[in-house]
Design a protein around this motif. Structure first.
Motif, mmCIF file in Angstrom:
data_model
loop_
_atom_site.group_PDB
_atom_site.id
_atom_site.type_symbol
_atom_site.label_atom_id
_atom_site.label_comp_id
_atom_site.label_asym_id
_atom_site.label_seq_id
_atom_site.Cartn_x
_atom_site.Cartn_y
_atom_site.Cartn_z
ATOM 1 N N ALA A 71 -28.488 79.413 -5.643
ATOM 2 C CA ALA A 71 -29.029 78.497 -6.647
ATOM 3 C C ALA A 71 -30.187 77.691 -6.072
ATOM 4 N N SER A 72 -30.036 77.183 -4.846
ATOM 5 C CA SER A 72 -31.113 76.390 -4.252
ATOM 6 C C SER A 72 -32.335 77.263 -3.968
ATOM 7 N N THR A 73 -32.099 78.510 -3.572
ATOM 8 C CA THR A 73 -33.221 79.428 -3.334
ATOM 9 C C THR A 73 -33.989 79.667 -4.622
ATOM 10 N N PHE A 74 -33.280 79.863 -5.699
ATOM 11 C CA PHE A 74 -33.917 80.074 -6.999
ATOM 12 C C PHE A 74 -34.740 78.850 -7.400
ATOM 13 N N LEU A 75 -34.160 77.665 -7.272
ATOM 14 C CA LEU A 75 -34.873 76.442 -7.646
ATOM 15 C C LEU A 75 -36.071 76.177 -6.733
ATOM 16 N N THR A 76 -35.919 76.461 -5.456
ATOM 17 C CA THR A 76 -37.036 76.278 -4.520
ATOM 18 C C THR A 76 -38.190 77.194 -4.884
ATOM 19 N N ARG A 77 -37.864 78.427 -5.218
ATOM 20 C CA ARG A 77 -38.928 79.364 -5.601
ATOM 21 C C ARG A 77 -39.607 78.951 -6.893
ATOM 22 N N LEU A 78 -38.882 78.332 -7.794
ATOM 23 C CA LEU A 78 -39.519 77.799 -8.995
ATOM 24 C C LEU A 78 -40.490 76.675 -8.627
ATOM 25 N N ARG A 79 -40.116 75.860 -7.654
ATOM 26 C CA ARG A 79 -40.942 74.732 -7.233
ATOM 27 C C ARG A 79 -42.256 75.187 -6.582
#
Length: 187
Positions: free
Chosen positions: A143-151
């Motif tokens: 989940a954090s990887t997904f959100l980081t990539r969105l950022r």
């Protein structure tokens, strides 16, 4: 040290030599940079990277003492409470590391640090770039990887794409060869 990281670093050699980017190694990725004859500017190290070789089954994530000492800066990734298992190893080595307490993976922390520092381009080597690689194994932090990539999304490029986009500078010897060919044609 994800899929094909050695080949990716080999392909990026010209780009690294000419552009002199800030090199951030995450856990065992710092050793991968050293293997490719690059000095890491920053090493982001977390619990997996600091683990003793007997306490983890994933030896590829553990960072060597040499990599920790050779980096210009080491950032310790701790959990939200500020606790990092294995941080005593840094103290034994005499490495002072600012602590960044955050949920997520150390890879995510490295991308967010580069983003916060104003990086105009982020090139990821050894990360999980495709859907198959991303979902290949059960791991915490998806989940954090997904959100980081969105950022960082618009500025994040996988290493496999850089050689297709970057051809390098014109070198002096290129100009000399063209000049020599022109002089031979005139003669």
């Amino acid at each position: 040290r994800g899929y094909d990281y050695r080949e990716d670093l080999r392909r990026l050699r010209r780009f690294i030599r000419e552009q002199r980017p800030v090199l951030i190694g995450v856990d065992g990725g710092a050793d991968a940079l050293l293997e490719a004859h690059h000095r890491p500017d920053v090493v982001v190290v977390g619990e997996q990277g600091l683990a003793t070789s007997s306490s983890t089954g994933d030896h590829g994530q553990r960072v060597s003492d040499k990599a920790l000492r050779s980096a210009r800066e080491v950032v310790l990734h701790a959990d939200r409470s500020g606790r990092a298992v294995g941080s005593d190893r840094l103290e034994r080595l005499g490495v002072r590391a600012p602590v960044m307490s955050a949920a997520g993976t150390s890879e995510d922390i490295a991308l967010l640090l580069a983003d916060a520092a104003g990086a105009s381009l982020l090139i990821a080597v050894g990360t999980h770039a495709t859907l198959d690689e991303f979902l290949d194994r059960q791991r915490a932090g998806l989940a954090s990887t997904f959100l980081t990539r969105l950022r960082v999304g618009p500025r994040l490029v996988d290493a496999k794409g850089v050689p297709q986009l970057y051809s390098g500078r014109v070198r002096l010897w290129h100009l000399l060869v063209v000049l020599l060919a022109g002089l031979l044609a005139v003669a």
